[in-house]
Design an enzyme around this catalytic site. Structure first.
Site, PDB file in Angstrom:
ATOM      1  N   CYS B  92       0.848  -1.196   0.000  1.00  0.00           N
ATOM      2  CA  CYS B  92       0.000   0.000   0.000  1.00  0.00           C
ATOM      3  C   CYS B  92       0.881   1.242   0.000  1.00  0.00           C
ATOM      4  O   CYS B  92       0.631   2.189   0.722  1.00  0.00           O
ATOM      5  CB  CYS B  92      -0.960  -0.003   1.172  1.00  0.00           C
ATOM      6  SG  CYS B  92      -0.179  -0.428   2.725  1.00  0.00           S
ATOM      7  N   GLY B  93       1.932   1.229  -0.791  1.00  0.00           N
ATOM      8  CA  GLY B  93       2.771   2.406  -0.930  1.00  0.00           C
ATOM      9  C   GLY B  93       3.465   2.736   0.376  1.00  0.00           C
ATOM     10  O   GLY B  93       3.938   1.848   1.080  1.00  0.00           O
TER      11      GLY B  93
END
Lengths: 136, 288
Positions: B92-93
């Site tokens: 998720c980054g």
């Protein structure tokens, strides 16, 4: 001129359960039931356990089982902050009935080991739920 | 030069990855919608609570005992607790790393003070347990379905420690959901409570069923719980948004890689056909 209706909001942590006009509301305060009509003096109070009854125009009634929280009453508005609020269709009757029996039997034990206050609270909760379920 | 078989194999793996990231993006989008709805649903309660506390503060003002609630007490700060809200999963980054970095920074900024962590989310638990930090508690699997009950337990623990004097301040660190593309690492002070603005709406004041300080005694703890609850909901929404964005760019990346690979594949294929034709033609001319 005093308002003819009350704007009633009932909020629980997960959302707004009720938001609409009413001609009267009955609230289960910690100190006992309180009926509120439009034009009531401003009041702040803690809620207890019991049934909130909302009467809208045309005498149709809505019931909610309330358990704890606080209420703010203004001449034209009632805001209820409930820890829990269940309508008739939310109530699990079987569970409520079992809870009622359990609480009753615990209270009849009369031993020192039981937490009387907790049992009584459970009893009140179960009664409120069943009352709400019974109205539907 | 890679052979045709190798290229085809690469293309297939990239295609598979693309499919996975695309699916993950779609799942995150659906989860995000639900998480956002939960945030919206929780808002009325928080607003109502805030305004009710405001009313009590406004109308019980002359009563000095109202400020004596133990949750409002300011003390010299020697030890703190920080609630860190991170995700359960990666991919998720920078969602997790941002908040974890900020959590480390928080302690670094407060040299000489004891900082203990309470961790929510598997990523936070893993990260801080590896570093051997003092933790007051750790929670996993709480963001898939954010429960008010969890927030209640966490907040109640924090309030108990605060009242006992184990900690002098409690802070919360989480990713706030700004919009789908932006999550802001947010640090907020939970305890001692900074009282909300007193409102002044009602003429003549309120009647009270209970003394104002008792009412405040029930409302203030609820406010702490609500803030933890809202932060958890926000963090959950932010996690899904971050994952959605990350998976979207991964899908786009995969598309670009595929395009390049296909181009290359076709060049190699054509080159081999050309060589074959030349071989045949030159073979035929040699026979004449």
């Amino acid at each position: 001129m005093p308002a003819k209706t009350l704007q009633v909001e009932v909020a629980v942590p997960d959302g707004l359960v009720l938001d609409g006009p009413a001609v009267s509301v009955q609230l289960p305060l910690a100190t006992g039931y309180l009926g509120v009509l439009p034009g009531h003096a401003p009041l702040l109070a803690e809620l207890g356990t019991g049934v909130l009854t909302l009467t809208s125009e045309g005498n149709s009634e809505q019931h909610l089982a309330i358990d704890g929280g606080a209420a703010e009453i203004l001449p034209d508005r009632v805001r209820v902050l409930a820890d829990k609020a269940e309508s008739a269709q939310d109530v699990d009757r079987e569970r409520a009935r079992q809870a009622l029996e359990r609480a009753n039997s615990r209270l009849q034990l009369q031993s020192l080991e039981i937490d009387v206050e907790r049992a009584q609270r459970a009893l009140r909760r179960a009664r409120a739920r069943l009352a709400v379920a019974g109205h539907s | 030069m890679p052979s045709l078989i190798d290229l085809r194999r690469r293309i297939r793996t990239v295609q598979n990855t693309e499919q996975i990231t695309k699916a993950m993006k779609m799942v995150s989008a659906a989860k995000l919608r639900r998480a956002q709805q939960a945030v919206v649903n929780a808002r009325p309660y928080a607003t109502l609570l805030e305004s009710m506390i405001g009313s009590v503060l406004a109308h019980g003002g002359e009563d000095t005992s109202i400020g004596s609630n133990p949750l409002l007490e300011q003390r010299e700060c020697r030890s703190l607790r920080l609630l860190v809200l991170a995700g359960e999963k990666g991919l998720c980054g920078s969602f997790n790393s941002n908040v974890l970095k900020a959590g480390v920074q928080f302690a670094d900024d407060r040299a000489g003070q004891v900082v203990e962590y309470e961790l929510l989310g598997r990523k936070a638990v893993e990260f801080f347990s590896k570093r051997g930090q003092r933790t007051a508690g750790s929670w996993e699997q709480v963001f898939a379905h954010v429960e008010y009950g969890t927030a209640e337990v966490v907040a109640t623990n924090a309030m108990r420690s605060f009242r006992n004097g184990e900690v002098d301040e409690v802070w919360i660190l989480y990713n706030r959901f700004e919009n789908v593309l932006r999550q802001d690492t947010t640090l907020e002070k939970l305890l001692p409570i900074v009282p909300p603005q007193a409102s002044d709406r009602v003429l003549g004041g309120y009647e009270y069923e209970q003394p104002p300080e008792q009412l405040l005694g029930t409302l203030l703890p609820k406010r702490v719980v609500t803030r933890v609850h809202l932060a958890m909901l926000d963090s959950a929404a932010a996690e899904h948004a971050a994952r959605m964005t990350a998976m979207d760019s991964a899908t786009r990346n995969a598309g670009e890689v595929l395009e390049k690979l296909r181009l290359h594949l076709n060049r190699v294929r054509q080159a081999s056909i050309t060589t074959e034709i030349i071989e045949i033609v030159s073979g035929a001319t040699a026979l004449e």
